[in-house]
Design a protein around this motif. Structure first.
Motif, PDB file in Angstrom:
ATOM      1  N   VAL A  84       0.824  -1.207   0.000  1.00 19.73           N
ATOM      2  CA  VAL A  84       0.000   0.000   0.000  1.00 19.73           C
ATOM      3  C   VAL A  84       0.859   1.258   0.000  1.00 19.73           C
ATOM      4  CG1 VAL A  84      -1.719   1.316   1.293  1.00 19.73           C
ATOM      5  CG2 VAL A  84      -1.881  -1.180   1.164  1.00 19.73           C
ATOM      6  N   ALA A  85       1.941   1.255   0.793  1.00 16.95           N
ATOM      7  CA  ALA A  85       2.793   2.446   0.902  1.00 16.95           C
ATOM      8  C   ALA A  85       4.171   2.057   1.386  1.00 16.95           C
ATOM      9  CB  ALA A  85       2.163   3.457   1.866  1.00 16.95           C
ATOM     10  N   GLU A  86       5.155   2.909   1.102  1.00 22.16           N
ATOM     11  CA  GLU A  86       6.498   2.695   1.622  1.00 22.16           C
ATOM     12  C   GLU A  86       7.213   4.029   1.783  1.00 22.16           C
ATOM     13  OE1 GLU A  86       9.632   1.558  -1.619  1.00 22.16           O
ATOM     14  OE2 GLU A  86       7.891   0.256  -1.919  1.00 22.16           O
ATOM     15  N   GLY A  87       8.113   4.076   2.752  1.00 22.71           N
ATOM     16  CA  GLY A  87       8.851   5.305   3.023  1.00 22.71           C
ATOM     17  C   GLY A  87       9.699   5.158   4.271  1.00 22.71           C
ATOM     18  N   MET A  88      10.472   6.197   4.582  1.00 24.10           N
ATOM     19  CA  MET A  88      11.340   6.155   5.753  1.00 24.10           C
ATOM     20  C   MET A  88      10.632   6.637   7.016  1.00 24.10           C
ATOM     21  SD  MET A  88      13.987   4.903   4.336  1.00 24.10           S
ATOM     22  CE  MET A  88      15.127   4.976   5.723  1.00 24.10           C
ATOM     23  N   GLU A  89       9.514   7.343   6.849  1.00 24.17           N
ATOM     24  CA  GLU A  89       8.776   7.891   7.985  1.00 24.17           C
ATOM     25  C   GLU A  89       7.359   7.310   8.023  1.00 24.17           C
ATOM     26  OE1 GLU A  89      10.223   9.771  10.142  1.00 24.17           O
ATOM     27  OE2 GLU A  89      12.072  10.229   9.032  1.00 24.17           O
ATOM     28  N   TYR A  90       6.822   7.155   9.217  1.00 23.04           N
ATOM     29  CA  TYR A  90       5.459   6.652   9.358  1.00 23.04           C
ATOM     30  C   TYR A  90       4.456   7.624   8.737  1.00 23.04           C
ATOM     31  CZ  TYR A  90       7.303   3.184  12.609  1.00 23.04           C
ATOM     32  OH  TYR A  90       8.000   2.136  13.174  1.00 23.04           O
ATOM     33  N   SER A  91       4.757   8.908   8.803  1.00 26.37           N
ATOM     34  CA  SER A  91       3.862   9.908   8.211  1.00 26.37           C
ATOM     35  C   SER A  91       3.741   9.718   6.705  1.00 26.37           C
ATOM     36  CB  SER A  91       4.355  11.325   8.531  1.00 26.37           C
ATOM     37  OG  SER A  91       5.682  11.510   8.056  1.00 26.37           O
ATOM     38  N   ASP A  92       4.834   9.259   6.071  1.00 25.77           N
ATOM     39  CA  ASP A  92       4.784   8.977   4.635  1.00 25.77           C
ATOM     40  C   ASP A  92       3.805   7.842   4.347  1.00 25.77           C
ATOM     41  OD1 ASP A  92       6.757  10.893   4.221  1.00 25.77           O
ATOM     42  OD2 ASP A  92       8.392   9.435   4.335  1.00 25.77           O
ATOM     43  N   LEU A  93       3.818   6.827   5.199  1.00 33.95           N
ATOM     44  CA  LEU A  93       2.922   5.690   5.010  1.00 33.95           C
ATOM     45  C   LEU A  93       1.468   6.115   5.146  1.00 33.95           C
ATOM     46  CD1 LEU A  93       4.735   2.874   7.053  1.00 33.95           C
ATOM     47  CD2 LEU A  93       5.105   3.570   4.677  1.00 33.95           C
ATOM     48  N   VAL A  94       1.197   6.960   6.142  1.00 39.59           N
ATOM     49  CA  VAL A  94      -0.168   7.434   6.370  1.00 39.59           C
ATOM     50  C   VAL A  94      -0.666   8.219   5.155  1.00 39.59           C
ATOM     51  CG1 VAL A  94      -1.614   8.968   7.754  1.00 39.59           C
ATOM     52  CG2 VAL A  94       0.057   7.479   8.876  1.00 39.59           C
ATOM     53  N   ASP A  95       0.145   9.151   4.666  1.00 38.13           N
ATOM     54  CA  ASP A  95      -0.264   9.987   3.526  1.00 38.13           C
ATOM     55  C   ASP A  95      -0.524   9.142   2.286  1.00 38.13           C
ATOM     56  OD1 ASP A  95      -0.009  12.206   5.123  1.00 38.13           O
ATOM     57  OD2 ASP A  95       1.998  12.740   4.404  1.00 38.13           O
ATOM     58  N   GLN A  96       0.393   8.213   1.985  1.00 37.98           N
ATOM     59  CA  GLN A  96       0.244   7.373   0.800  1.00 37.98           C
ATOM     60  C   GLN A  96      -0.971   6.456   0.912  1.00 37.98           C
ATOM     61  OE1 GLN A  96       3.899   5.354  -0.468  1.00 37.98           O
ATOM     62  NE2 GLN A  96       5.094   6.945   0.543  1.00 37.98           N
TER      63      GLN A  96
END
Length: 268
Positions: A84-96
């Motif tokens: 669903v999402a990937e990134g270095m920050e949890y906030s990135d996952l939430v936004d995606q």
């Protein structure tokens, strides 16, 4: 067959524990086990057949339902997941995740329409070779830290509060996984106070693989001295491309391994 012809597989893990001085491999773990570890999780891409001539994704060719059906008949797959999402920050996952609408069926608007709130569960697993004495990478049950999982859940709150169903830790309708440290190269020390940050992937479980344990040799009505193992039976059925309403001949006349596997793939 079309699904497999167009699929490409790539190892999600690419760990080389001897490449980095801070990654130390326990002496009790042979190097060949590291190679096996790297092959336990793979990305599957269907780009070769899922795009029309103008390059637009054709969802009619590749769907989650098709992947789920393929996974359910494969004895070599534990589970399949939608990234669903990937990134270095949890906030990135939430936004995606919110933008992707991958969890719209868990939201209030969808719930009102169907009058049925889906239950859910989230699990966090860490797979990196980053040197962490409190969270070793090898051994049964060592990829999950309850303390780190609680911390991650707090940071995913903007996404999780949109779910209107209840939490069910035993048999949820929706299984969500937070996978961290899959990419050995995606590690940064630029976090607060020099804390190491790992690549984070938010995934939703699509399907489980074939449950071969239910047809273990000792559980069968007919027990023979040399029974065909469940994994081999499933492989034979898949090589034969068993489909709905097919007639299946089991030439071995033993403990019915092939017939059992065929019935699990297609109960008709």
């Amino acid at each position: 067959q079309q699904l497999m012809d167009g699929a490409t597989f790539a190892n999600a893990f690419s760990f080389d524990p001897y490449k980095k001085h801070k990654a130390k491999l326990p002496a009790s773990v042979p190097l060949h086990q590291v190679d096996m570890y790297n092959e336990t999780l793979q990305y599957v891409s269907f780009g070769n057949i899922a795009k029309k001539s103008h390059g637009v994704l054709d969802e009619a060719l590749i769907s989650q339902d098709l992947v789920a059906k393929a996974s359910a008949r494969c004895s070599l797959i534990h589970s399949s997941y939608l990234v669903v999402a990937e990134g270095m920050e949890y906030s990135d996952l939430v936004d995606q995740a919110l933008r992707s609408k991958a969890f719209d069926d868990m939201s209030e608007s969808e719930t009102v329409a169907h009058q049925n709130s889906k239950t859910w569960r989230i699990r966090r697993h860490e797979y990196s070779f980053v040197n962490d004495e409190n969270n070793p990478r090898f051994g049964k049950g060592t990829t999950r830290s309850v303390k780190k999982e609680k911390s991650a859940l707090q940071q995913l709150e903007p996404l999780l509060i949109s779910f209107k169903g209840k939490v069910d830790l035993k048999n949820p309708d929706c299984n969500i996984y937070l996978l961290e440290g899959i990419c050995d190269n995606c590690v940064t020390d630029s976090g607060p106070k020099g804390i190491t940050e790992l690549l984070k992937i938010l995934a939703r479980k699509i399907s489980s693989g074939a449950k071969v344990s239910v047809m273990a040799p000792k559980t069968r009505i007919c027990i023979t001295n040399t029974p065909l193992e469940p994994i081999a039976a499933f492989i034979l059925c898949n090589l034969a491309s068993i489909r709905e309403n097919d007639k299946v001949l089991d030439p071995f006349a033993g403990s019915a391994s092939v017939l059992l596997a065929a019935s699990m793939i297609s109960n008709s």
